[in-house]
Design a protein around this motif. Structure first.
Motif, short mmCIF file in Angstrom:
data_model
loop_
_atom_site.label_atom_id
_atom_site.label_comp_id
_atom_site.label_asym_id
_atom_site.label_seq_id
_atom_site.Cartn_x
_atom_site.Cartn_y
_atom_site.Cartn_z
N SER A 7 0.80 -1.24 0.00
CA SER A 7 0.00 0.00 0.00
C SER A 7 0.83 1.27 0.00
CB SER A 7 -0.93 0.00 1.22
OG SER A 7 -0.15 -0.04 2.41
N GLY A 9 3.70 1.56 -1.72
CA GLY A 9 4.60 1.51 -2.87
C GLY A 9 4.21 2.47 -3.99
N ASN A 10 5.01 2.45 -5.05
CA ASN A 10 4.76 3.30 -6.23
C ASN A 10 3.33 3.14 -6.74
OD1 ASN A 10 7.47 4.38 -6.82
ND2 ASN A 10 8.02 2.25 -7.20
N GLY A 12 0.79 0.96 -5.07
CA GLY A 12 -0.19 0.75 -4.01
C GLY A 12 -0.79 2.04 -3.47
N THR A 30 0.63 -2.65 5.89
CA THR A 30 1.99 -2.10 5.88
C THR A 30 2.73 -2.58 7.11
OG1 THR A 30 3.32 -0.07 6.01
CG2 THR A 30 1.11 0.04 6.98
N ARG A 35 4.87 5.39 9.50
CA ARG A 35 5.52 5.93 8.30
C ARG A 35 4.52 6.00 7.14
NH1 ARG A 35 8.37 3.15 4.39
NH2 ARG A 35 8.28 1.30 5.69
N GLY A 47 1.42 -5.23 9.71
CA GLY A 47 1.87 -6.61 9.60
C GLY A 47 2.95 -6.78 8.56
N ASP A 48 3.55 -7.98 8.62
CA ASP A 48 4.59 -8.35 7.65
C ASP A 48 4.06 -9.54 6.86
OD1 ASP A 48 7.02 -9.62 6.52
OD2 ASP A 48 8.05 -8.13 7.75
N ALA A 68 0.62 -6.51 -4.06
CA ALA A 68 1.92 -6.05 -4.55
C ALA A 68 2.90 -6.14 -3.40
CB ALA A 68 1.84 -4.60 -5.04
N THR A 69 4.13 -6.42 -3.73
CA THR A 69 5.21 -6.31 -2.75
C THR A 69 6.50 -6.07 -3.53
OG1 THR A 69 6.26 -7.29 -0.81
CG2 THR A 69 5.75 -8.78 -2.63
N SER A 70 7.58 -5.82 -2.79
CA SER A 70 8.83 -5.54 -3.50
C SER A 70 9.35 -6.79 -4.20
CB SER A 70 9.88 -4.97 -2.55
OG SER A 70 9.64 -5.30 -1.25
N ALA A 73 10.65 -9.76 -2.31
CA ALA A 73 9.80 -10.38 -1.29
C ALA A 73 8.67 -11.19 -1.92
CB ALA A 73 9.23 -9.30 -0.36
N LEU A 74 8.83 -11.55 -3.20
CA LEU A 74 7.72 -12.18 -3.92
C LEU A 74 7.35 -13.55 -3.36
CD1 LEU A 74 8.79 -11.13 -7.52
CD2 LEU A 74 6.76 -10.35 -6.29
N HIS A 76 6.82 -14.35 -0.47
CA HIS A 76 5.84 -14.23 0.62
C HIS A 76 4.41 -14.09 0.09
CE1 HIS A 76 9.38 -13.95 2.96
NE2 HIS A 76 9.67 -12.71 2.62
N TYR A 108 13.42 -13.89 -11.54
CA TYR A 108 12.46 -12.80 -11.27
C TYR A 108 11.11 -13.15 -11.90
CZ TYR A 108 10.47 -8.07 -11.77
OH TYR A 108 9.66 -6.96 -11.75
N1 LIG Z 1 9.78 -1.19 -11.06
C1 LIG Z 1 9.42 -1.72 -12.19
O1 LIG Z 1 9.89 -1.34 -13.28
C2 LIG Z 1 8.41 -2.85 -12.21
C3 LIG Z 1 7.90 -3.29 -13.45
C4 LIG Z 1 6.97 -4.34 -13.45
C5 LIG Z 1 6.59 -4.94 -12.26
N2 LIG Z 1 7.12 -4.47 -11.08
C6 LIG Z 1 6.73 -5.13 -9.83
O2 LIG Z 1 6.08 -4.19 -8.99
C7 LIG Z 1 6.24 -4.62 -7.64
C8 LIG Z 1 6.67 -3.44 -6.78
O3 LIG Z 1 5.62 -2.49 -6.77
P1 LIG Z 1 5.87 -1.00 -6.30
O4 LIG Z 1 6.98 -0.41 -7.11
O5 LIG Z 1 4.55 -0.35 -6.28
O6 LIG Z 1 6.36 -1.23 -4.80
P2 LIG Z 1 7.57 -0.52 -4.05
O7 LIG Z 1 7.49 0.96 -4.29
O8 LIG Z 1 8.81 -1.28 -4.36
O9 LIG Z 1 7.15 -0.78 -2.53
C9 LIG Z 1 7.16 -2.08 -1.99
C10 LIG Z 1 5.88 -2.30 -1.19
O10 LIG Z 1 5.89 -3.64 -0.70
C11 LIG Z 1 5.66 -3.62 0.69
N3 LIG Z 1 6.45 -4.71 1.30
C12 LIG Z 1 7.70 -5.11 0.98
N4 LIG Z 1 8.08 -6.14 1.77
C13 LIG Z 1 7.04 -6.40 2.60
C14 LIG Z 1 6.82 -7.32 3.64
N5 LIG Z 1 7.77 -8.23 4.00
N6 LIG Z 1 5.64 -7.31 4.30
C15 LIG Z 1 4.68 -6.39 3.97
N7 LIG Z 1 4.83 -5.47 2.98
C16 LIG Z 1 5.99 -5.48 2.30
C17 LIG Z 1 6.10 -2.27 1.19
O11 LIG Z 1 5.30 -1.95 2.33
P3 LIG Z 1 5.83 -1.32 3.72
O12 LIG Z 1 7.27 -0.93 3.52
O13 LIG Z 1 4.92 -0.15 3.96
O14 LIG Z 1 5.63 -2.43 4.68
C18 LIG Z 1 5.75 -1.36 0.01
O15 LIG Z 1 4.43 -0.92 0.10
C19 LIG Z 1 7.26 -5.76 -7.65
O16 LIG Z 1 6.57 -6.98 -7.55
C20 LIG Z 1 7.90 -5.62 -9.01
O17 LIG Z 1 8.41 -6.86 -9.48
C21 LIG Z 1 7.99 -3.44 -11.02
#
Ligand SMILES: NC(=O)c1ccc[n+]([C@@H]2O[C@H](COP(=O)([O-])OP(=O)(O)OC[C@H]3O[C@@H](n4cnc5c(N)ncnc54)[C@H](OP(=O)(O)O)[C@@H]3O)[C@@H](O)[C@H]2O)c1
Length: 281
Positions: A7, A9-10, A12, A30, A35, A47-48, A68-70, A73-74, A76, A108
């Protein structure tokens, strides 16, 4: 009730605001509610993803999930898929990647494909969003731009139809609200394919200062990303995605965003106009 993972993220953040604007009830998951800073009417679930009990509790009363997640962390997401199955959640929209398009060639892409499969088997109606590279990725250049007025990047000759994460989110909101997208995988891109030197030139124009594009050897980039702490197999996957110019990997614009939203995807300049200040200093 809609539950949004990733939520903060870029993508969310825009999903939370888009659903709220549509009048939907939203809960944002989150690790760090302070934060994250969400305020009523948005509910926050702390939560995590690694914690099945926290994930299950957050799903209480939820009918649809944005996942969505980073990128690191996929694995999970399997925890969420299991909780979705147990709770009988009806709809999931998963942020995936063009790397999940067959043939899946790297770790990936395999991680995204495995998560898609887990949700497909959960009993929920799944929509996979497979975007090309995000316009927001140019934020990685902030430090070298601020310090040296330079952009360092491998594969400068490969054009990518980069997409504004706000458009990915708008598509996610549309698919969450409308069941017509169930069972589908959408290929989301921006309106034109741009190389890193072209992105650099547009960034320079938006910032009103000259920037130099410096090509980087992929092996050097691999070393830098690994030294920065990224897992080696993830680095391999991300570099493989960047090297591939074909339509299956986001190198060519697709009509999917316009089909979903009824308007074309935003140009890179729209993202730049919103985020120019991030390059100040
Ligand atoms: N960047 C690109 O060019 C691109 C292109 C295609 C697809 N994608 C995919 O897009 C996704 C990333 O999206 P985004 O850029 O919107 O996200 P982001 O800005 O990288 O932020 C990551 C989000 O994931 C949450 N997160 C990470 N680890 C977590 C955990 N252990 N438990 C709970 N929450 C967790 C973070 O929440 P909190 O920190 O608030 O907990 C944050 O909201 C990835 O799957 C990536 O493969 C990215």
């Amino acid at each position: 009730m809609y539950l949004v993972f990733g939520s903060t993220g870029n993508v969310g953040r825009h999903v939370v605001s888009g659903l709220t604007a549509a009048g939907a009830r939203v809960r944002a998951f989150t690790r760090d509610p302070a934060r994250a800073g969400f305020a009523a009417p948005v509910e926050t679930a702390a939560g995590d993803l690694k914690d099945p009990a926290a994930v299950s509790a957050a799903l209480d009363g939820v009918t649809a999930v944005f996942m969505a997640t980073s990128a690191d962390a996929l694995e999970h997401e399997a925890v969420v898929a299991e909780a979705v199955r147990e709770r009988g959640v009806g709809r999931v929209v998963k942020l995936s990647s063009v790397a999940a398009n067959a043939p899946v060639t790297d770790s990936y892409g395999r991680a995204h494909a495995a998560a898609e499969e887990a949700f497909a088997k959960s009993g929920a109606e799944l929509t996979a969003l497979r975007p090309a590279g995000f316009a927001a990725n140019v934020l990685q250049w902030r430090r070298s731009i601020a310090g040296q007025g330079k952009v360092f990047q491998p594969y400068g000759d490969v054009a990518r139809a980069v997409i504004d994460p706000a458009d990915v989110a708008a598509c996610a909101v549309a698919c969450l609200l409308d069941g017509a997208h169930g069972g589908r995988a959408h290929q989301l891109t921006g309106p034109e394919a741009l190389t890193a030197p072209q992105l650099t030139a547009r960034l320079a124009a938006a910032l009103g200062r000259p920037l130099e594009f410096v090509p980087v050897d992929p092996e050097q980039a691999r070393k830098g990303m690994t030294q920065a702490g990224m897992p080696a197999d993830l680095v391999d996957g991300l570099l493989a995605s960047m090297a591939e110019p074909g339509p299956l990997r986001g190198g060519v614009p697709t009509p999917d965003v316009e089909r979903i939203l009824g308007r074309p995807p935003a140009p890179f300049e729209t993202w730049l106009a919103r985020n120019r200040d991030a390059f100040a200093g």
